[in-house]
Every structure is written in structure tokens, then in C-alpha cells.
Design a protein around this motif. Sequence first.
Motif, short mmCIF file in Angstrom:
data_model
loop_
_atom_site.label_atom_id
_atom_site.label_comp_id
_atom_site.label_asym_id
_atom_site.label_seq_id
_atom_site.Cartn_x
_atom_site.Cartn_y
_atom_site.Cartn_z
N GLU A 32 0.83 -1.21 0.00
CA GLU A 32 0.00 0.00 0.00
C GLU A 32 0.86 1.26 0.00
OE1 GLU A 32 -2.18 -0.89 3.51
OE2 GLU A 32 -3.64 -2.11 2.45
N GLU A 33 1.93 1.25 0.78
CA GLU A 33 2.81 2.41 0.83
C GLU A 33 3.55 2.59 -0.49
OE1 GLU A 33 6.58 3.98 3.32
OE2 GLU A 33 4.90 3.25 4.51
N ASP A 34 4.01 1.48 -1.09
CA ASP A 34 4.64 1.58 -2.40
C ASP A 34 3.68 2.18 -3.42
OD1 ASP A 34 7.05 0.52 -1.55
OD2 ASP A 34 6.69 -1.48 -2.40
N ASP A 42 12.90 5.72 7.19
CA ASP A 42 11.82 4.81 7.60
C ASP A 42 11.43 3.87 6.47
OD1 ASP A 42 11.81 6.00 10.09
OD2 ASP A 42 10.03 7.23 9.69
N SER A 43 11.33 4.42 5.25
CA SER A 43 10.95 3.60 4.10
C SER A 43 12.01 2.54 3.79
CB SER A 43 10.74 4.49 2.87
OG SER A 43 9.62 5.31 3.05
N CYS A 44 13.26 2.93 3.88
CA CYS A 44 14.35 1.96 3.64
C CYS A 44 14.36 0.87 4.71
CB CYS A 44 15.69 2.67 3.57
SG CYS A 44 15.92 3.62 2.05
N LEU A 45 14.17 1.26 5.95
CA LEU A 45 14.13 0.27 7.03
C LEU A 45 12.98 -0.71 6.85
CD1 LEU A 45 14.95 2.50 10.13
CD2 LEU A 45 16.35 0.64 9.21
N MET A 46 11.82 -0.18 6.49
CA MET A 46 10.63 -1.02 6.32
C MET A 46 10.82 -2.04 5.20
SD MET A 46 6.72 0.11 5.38
CE MET A 46 6.62 1.23 6.76
N ARG A 47 11.57 -1.67 4.17
CA ARG A 47 11.75 -2.53 3.00
C ARG A 47 13.07 -3.31 3.04
NH1 ARG A 47 8.97 1.80 2.25
NH2 ARG A 47 7.15 1.79 0.90
N ASN A 48 13.78 -3.23 4.13
CA ASN A 48 15.08 -3.89 4.26
C ASN A 48 16.07 -3.42 3.20
OD1 ASN A 48 14.52 -5.49 6.54
ND2 ASN A 48 13.37 -6.89 5.23
N LEU A 49 15.96 -2.15 2.81
CA LEU A 49 16.93 -1.56 1.89
C LEU A 49 18.15 -1.13 2.70
CD1 LEU A 49 14.49 0.58 -0.26
CD2 LEU A 49 15.65 -1.52 -0.95
N PRO A 50 19.31 -1.07 2.08
CA PRO A 50 20.52 -0.72 2.83
C PRO A 50 20.45 0.69 3.43
CG PRO A 50 21.05 -1.42 0.59
CD PRO A 50 19.57 -1.36 0.68
N ILE A 51 20.90 0.79 4.66
CA ILE A 51 21.10 2.08 5.30
C ILE A 51 22.57 2.41 5.06
CG2 ILE A 51 21.01 3.37 7.47
CD1 ILE A 51 18.29 2.22 6.39
N VAL A 52 22.81 3.37 4.19
CA VAL A 52 24.15 3.64 3.70
C VAL A 52 24.84 4.66 4.60
CG1 VAL A 52 25.50 4.41 1.72
CG2 VAL A 52 23.37 3.16 1.36
N LEU A 53 25.96 4.23 5.18
CA LEU A 53 26.77 5.12 6.01
C LEU A 53 28.06 5.43 5.29
CD1 LEU A 53 26.38 3.33 9.46
CD2 LEU A 53 25.15 5.33 8.65
N VAL A 54 28.48 6.67 5.40
CA VAL A 54 29.78 7.07 4.82
C VAL A 54 30.58 7.75 5.92
CG1 VAL A 54 28.95 7.30 2.45
CG2 VAL A 54 28.80 9.25 3.98
N ASP A 55 31.87 7.73 5.76
CA ASP A 55 32.77 8.40 6.70
C ASP A 55 32.46 9.89 6.68
OD1 ASP A 55 35.21 9.97 7.43
OD2 ASP A 55 35.97 7.95 7.86
N SER A 56 32.33 10.49 7.85
CA SER A 56 31.94 11.90 7.94
C SER A 56 32.95 12.84 7.30
CB SER A 56 31.69 12.30 9.39
OG SER A 56 32.86 12.10 10.16
N GLY A 57 34.16 12.39 7.06
CA GLY A 57 35.17 13.23 6.43
C GLY A 57 35.24 13.08 4.92
N SER A 58 34.45 12.18 4.35
CA SER A 58 34.53 11.91 2.92
C SER A 58 33.82 13.00 2.11
CB SER A 58 33.92 10.55 2.59
OG SER A 58 32.51 10.62 2.69
N ALA A 59 34.13 13.02 0.83
CA ALA A 59 33.49 13.99 -0.08
C ALA A 59 31.99 13.71 -0.16
CB ALA A 59 34.12 13.91 -1.46
N ASP A 60 31.59 12.42 -0.15
CA ASP A 60 30.18 12.07 -0.18
C ASP A 60 29.45 12.64 1.03
OD1 ASP A 60 30.34 10.70 -2.57
OD2 ASP A 60 30.62 8.75 -1.61
#
Length: 134
Positions: free
Chosen positions: A4-6, A29-47
Amino acid sequence: RIVEEDSLLLLEGHDQNECQNLSNQEVLDSCLMRNLPIVLVDSGSADAQFNDQKTGGANLGQGPNVVDYQEMRRNLTHHLEIMSSVAEAVSDQVKQQYAFKSENEQAEIAKERLGLFSSHVAILRHSFKNGLWR
């Protein structure tokens, strides 16, 4: 509930604008609900620096990593694109197989089938990503 949310996210066109109109919390929340990756990057990176500029420095938790919301938006968009294609195929198949049923009954059958599919998407994604199926 995910089906329904999709459907709602697709109806609102979030697949067309890479989920840019969703807040960071809604994306998370949407990523967690769908088991999508929670993407973490180093806080000093360009990203991370780009992400800070785009999101006002929002981060998840504490430590050296920040959430890459842009990558999560891309993942959610990709998920919505897949679900849109699958929903269309399932709907067409149900209409053919259950032509003798009412439109409401067909919609319920399609929704049930999409629910079953969506519960397996994370497993399928992981299997294809890791080369378990070729």
C-alpha cells in the motif's frame, strides 16, 4: 502494508524525482521497512560533505559515520521502479486468470500476490548482488 505504501509513493510520483520530496526521516523509515541498505559514509569523505550540504548536516546516531541519504533515495527509487513493473505484470496476469471475478476481487488477489513478492525482494536482491544466482 508495504504494498500500500509503495502504491502511494508511486501515485505521488516519487519514483520520477528520486524521492527528493521525501524528508530524510521518511527515506530512512521507508528503507528500514523494506530492508533496503542504510548507507553510512565516513563523515570526512566527499560524499558526506555533499550530503551535509544537501541535507543540512543531518546524521544518524553518533560516531564518524553519517547516513548517505542520496544513496538511500536512489535505492528506494530503484525499489519503487521494480515494484511498479512487477505490479503492472501481476495486475495483467490476475485480470487474465480471474476475468470471472469482480474488479475488487481481482485487486485483492493482485495485492496479496504483490505482498508475497515484496516480502521476498530483500532476499532476491541479496542473492543477485552476491552472485548466488547467475
